[in-house]
Enzyme design. Structure first.
Site, PDB file in Angstrom:
ATOM      1  N   GLY A   1       1.896  -7.896  -0.903  1.00 38.15           N
ATOM      2  CA  GLY A   1       1.759  -6.913  -1.978  1.00 38.15           C
ATOM      3  C   GLY A   1       1.062  -7.513  -3.196  1.00 38.15           C
ATOM      4  O   GLY A   1       0.708  -8.694  -3.213  1.00 38.15           O
TER       5      GLY A   1
ATOM      6  N   TYR B   1       0.826  -1.221   0.000  1.00 36.45           N
ATOM      7  CA  TYR B   1       0.000   0.000   0.000  1.00 36.45           C
ATOM      8  C   TYR B   1       0.861   1.272   0.000  1.00 36.45           C
ATOM      9  O   TYR B   1       0.832   2.060  -0.959  1.00 36.45           O
ATOM     10  CB  TYR B   1      -0.946  -0.065   1.201  1.00 36.45           C
TER      11      TYR B   1
ATOM     12  N   GLY C   1      -4.674  -3.639  23.591  1.00 34.55           N
ATOM     13  CA  GLY C   1      -3.455  -2.917  23.198  1.00 34.55           C
ATOM     14  C   GLY C   1      -3.722  -1.584  22.522  1.00 34.55           C
ATOM     15  O   GLY C   1      -2.779  -0.915  22.103  1.00 34.55           O
TER      16      GLY C   1
ATOM     17  N   ILE D   1     -17.314  -0.742  16.450  1.00 40.23           N
ATOM     18  CA  ILE D   1     -16.506   0.255  17.182  1.00 40.23           C
ATOM     19  C   ILE D   1     -15.873  -0.462  18.361  1.00 40.23           C
ATOM     20  O   ILE D   1     -16.578  -1.026  19.204  1.00 40.23           O
ATOM     21  CB  ILE D   1     -17.383   1.420  17.667  1.00 40.23           C
TER      22      ILE D   1
ATOM     23  N   TYR E   1       5.191  -6.195  17.063  1.00 41.76           N
ATOM     24  CA  TYR E   1       5.372  -5.383  15.858  1.00 41.76           C
ATOM     25  C   TYR E   1       6.236  -4.147  16.179  1.00 41.76           C
ATOM     26  O   TYR E   1       7.274  -3.921  15.548  1.00 41.76           O
ATOM     27  CB  TYR E   1       3.997  -4.978  15.312  1.00 41.76           C
TER      28      TYR E   1
ATOM     29  N   ASN F   1       8.290  -9.733  -2.257  1.00 43.49           N
ATOM     30  CA  ASN F   1       8.017 -11.177  -2.430  1.00 43.49           C
ATOM     31  C   ASN F   1       6.538 -11.454  -2.692  1.00 43.49           C
ATOM     32  O   ASN F   1       6.132 -12.603  -2.830  1.00 43.49           O
ATOM     33  CB  ASN F   1       8.522 -11.985  -1.224  1.00 43.49           C
ATOM     34  N   LEU F   2       5.736 -10.404  -2.759  1.00 39.32           N
ATOM     35  CA  LEU F   2       4.296 -10.493  -3.045  1.00 39.32           C
ATOM     36  C   LEU F   2       3.545 -11.336  -2.008  1.00 39.32           C
ATOM     37  O   LEU F   2       2.453 -11.831  -2.287  1.00 39.32           O
ATOM     38  CB  LEU F   2       4.025 -11.011  -4.473  1.00 39.32           C
TER      39      LEU F   2
ATOM     40  N   THR G   1       7.251   3.148  12.960  1.00 37.27           N
ATOM     41  CA  THR G   1       5.852   3.224  13.391  1.00 37.27           C
ATOM     42  C   THR G   1       5.691   3.892  14.750  1.00 37.27           C
ATOM     43  O   THR G   1       6.594   3.808  15.603  1.00 37.27           O
ATOM     44  CB  THR G   1       5.269   1.792  13.471  1.00 37.27           C
TER      45      THR G   1
ATOM     46  N   ASP H   1      12.725 -12.255  -2.116  1.00 39.01           N
ATOM     47  CA  ASP H   1      12.593 -12.227  -0.666  1.00 39.01           C
ATOM     48  C   ASP H   1      13.888 -11.667  -0.086  1.00 39.01           C
ATOM     49  O   ASP H   1      14.975 -11.983  -0.560  1.00 39.01           O
ATOM     50  CB  ASP H   1      12.363 -13.663  -0.181  1.00 39.01           C
TER      51      ASP H   1
HETATM   52  N1  UDP Z   1     -11.135   0.538  14.981  1.00 38.68           N
HETATM   53  C1  UDP Z   1     -12.487   0.230  15.248  1.00 38.68           C
HETATM   54  N2  UDP Z   1     -13.086  -0.690  14.445  1.00 38.68           N
HETATM   55  C2  UDP Z   1     -12.448  -1.338  13.431  1.00 38.68           C
HETATM   56  C3  UDP Z   1     -11.084  -1.018  13.176  1.00 38.68           C
HETATM   57  C4  UDP Z   1     -10.471  -0.080  13.976  1.00 38.68           C
HETATM   58  O1  UDP Z   1     -13.096   0.792  16.145  1.00 38.68           O
HETATM   59  O2  UDP Z   1     -13.050  -2.188  12.753  1.00 38.68           O
HETATM   60  C5  UDP Z   1     -10.464   1.560  15.808  1.00 38.68           C
HETATM   61  C6  UDP Z   1      -9.233   1.052  16.539  1.00 38.68           C
HETATM   62  O3  UDP Z   1      -9.576   0.533  17.796  1.00 38.68           O
HETATM   63  C7  UDP Z   1      -8.395   2.312  16.639  1.00 38.68           C
HETATM   64  C8  UDP Z   1      -8.788   3.125  15.406  1.00 38.68           C
HETATM   65  O4  UDP Z   1     -10.014   2.569  14.944  1.00 38.68           O
HETATM   66  O5  UDP Z   1      -8.770   3.062  17.766  1.00 38.68           O
HETATM   67  C9  UDP Z   1      -7.767   3.018  14.284  1.00 38.68           C
HETATM   68  O6  UDP Z   1      -7.471   1.652  14.091  1.00 38.68           O
HETATM   69  P1  UDP Z   1      -6.605   1.135  12.871  1.00 38.68           P
HETATM   70  O7  UDP Z   1      -6.549  -0.374  12.967  1.00 38.68           O
HETATM   71  O8  UDP Z   1      -7.121   1.721  11.602  1.00 38.68           O
HETATM   72  O9  UDP Z   1      -5.162   1.769  13.112  1.00 38.68           O
HETATM   73  P2  UDP Z   1      -4.169   1.673  14.402  1.00 38.68           P
HETATM   74  O10 UDP Z   1      -4.427   2.917  15.196  1.00 38.68           O
HETATM   75  O11 UDP Z   1      -4.463   0.404  15.132  1.00 38.68           O
HETATM   76  O12 UDP Z   1      -2.823   1.687  13.770  1.00 38.68           O
END
Ligand code: UDP
Length: 328
Positions: free
Chosen positions: A36, A11, A281, A205, A141, A32-33, A117, A51
């Site tokens: 992707g 992406y 998390g 949510i 990660y 390595n697809l 990240t 790879d």
């Molecule tokens: N989120 C959600 N529902 C979903 C996917 C994500 O409520 O189906 C929330 C997630 O808990 C976070 C925010 O949206 O608070 C962004 O999540 P995403 O996975 O896009 O990115 P992250 O912040 O984890 O890198």
């Protein structure tokens, strides 16, 4: 410049490659697809299916193409999976990364831009997050991305490598040609748009009992085009020094409910939602301070408005209803 982009069929990698080609760089995509797509390889770039763990092929690619700099984006990047399968993440993000650093060293390539990240920070106490905020990853990660940052630091000390590590916050949006096509999709914006077209029954949510105004998590969404632009700027800085930069838009960020509301406005669709439990998390708020890259490299996000970000993702999704499948 002659640039190797690892993960260039992914992406963010495809958008970075697109900008490099547009700016007149010679681009070799090494992918390595595994995640992707062949169809995401941009026109004008050379493609090598390979790879990183194949050291001979990697070295040969670097040598044959007289590569001058590497943008390293190939990685495993699912937070939940990383906690379940730490070995995979150490293997793909650290071991494979070391093969790359060694190959670069053997080929005397001294410049690397790395996709890092916000997960390197874990759940920091200060917001917005600065580059000086202590790193304390809470998943494999983030831990493996930080391990590679540290490896680059020590390669700089020992071998004169120059690195720019870009700590991404929430990348989103698309260009006309390149967009987000993950399997499985875990990110909020594409999931919400999938619900808009009826590919999903609803958006779940993940918790609304966070200490935020509407109770849902707040994130810093950055357009993938703005993110890509930072990589090009970072390439230049490497002629002088190494650097670590946060990449987000800053400001107040957007809550999960605000993202869904924006998607309803942009798409004109209802988008059903359901309230679910918190995702393990997930910090309540993640906002970047990108002051450093703004002041040092003159980087400025062009698409700070969430509506524009969602609109670009929506346009791409409608033009590619099956993602890259059937689009070459
Ligand atoms: N989120 C959600 N529902 C979903 C996917 C994500 O409520 O189906 C929330 C997630 O808990 C976070 C925010 O949206 O608070 C962004 O999540 P995403 O996975 O896009 O990115 P992250 O912040 O984890 O890198």
């Amino acid at each position: 410049m002659r640039v190797l982009v690892t993960g260039g069929a992914g992406y963010i990698g495809s958008v970075v490659s697109e900008q490099l080609v547009n700016d007149g760089h010679e681009v070799v995509i090494y992918d390595n697809l595994s995640k992707g797509h062949r169809g995401a390889v941009v026109e004008g770039a050379r493609f090598v299916q390979g790879d990183l763990l194949e050291a001979d092929q990697l070295r040969q690619t670097l040598n044959d193409n007289r590569i001058e700099a590497v943008i390293h984006m190939a990685a495993s990047s699912l937070v939940g999976e990383s906690v379940q399968e730490p070995s995979k993440y150490y293997h793909n993000n650290v071991v494979a990364g070391l093969v790359l650093l060694n190959a670069m060293r053997e080929c005397q390539i001294k410049r690397i831009v790395f996709s890092s990240t916000a997960a390197t920070y874990g759940e920091p106490e200060e917001q917005p997050i600065r580059e000086t905020t202590p790193t304390n990853p809470t998943n494999t990660y983030g831990e493996t991305k930080l391990a590679f940052e540290k490896a680059m630091h020590w390669f700089e000390r020992a071998h004169g490598l120059r690195y720019a590590s870009l700590r991404y916050f929430n990348a989103a949006g698309a260009t006309e040609k390149c967009g987000e096509d993950h399997d499985p999709e875990t990110h909020l914006i594409p999931i919400t748009l999938q619900a808009a077209v009826g590919k999903r029954a609803h958006v779940e949510i993940y918790g609304d009992d966070y200490p935020t105004e509407d109770g849902t998590c707040i994130r810093d969404y950055i357009h993938v085009v703005d993110l890509a632009r930072a990589h090009i700027l970072a390439l230049d800085v490497l002629s002088e020094r190494s650097a670590i930069y946060n990449l987000g838009c800053g400001g107040d960020g957007y809550s999960v409910r605000e993202v869904i509301e924006t998607a309803r406005r942009v798409t004109g669709k209802e988008i059903p939602v359901r309230l679910g439990p918190r995702r393990p998390g997930d910090p309540a708020v993640l906002i970047a301070s990108s002051d450093q890259i703004r002041s040092e490299l003159g980087w400025q996000p062009q698409f700070q408005d969430l509506g524009l970000i969602v609109e670009s993702a929506w346009t791409w999704m409608r033009a590619h209803p099956d993602g890259y499948v059937n689009h070459g």
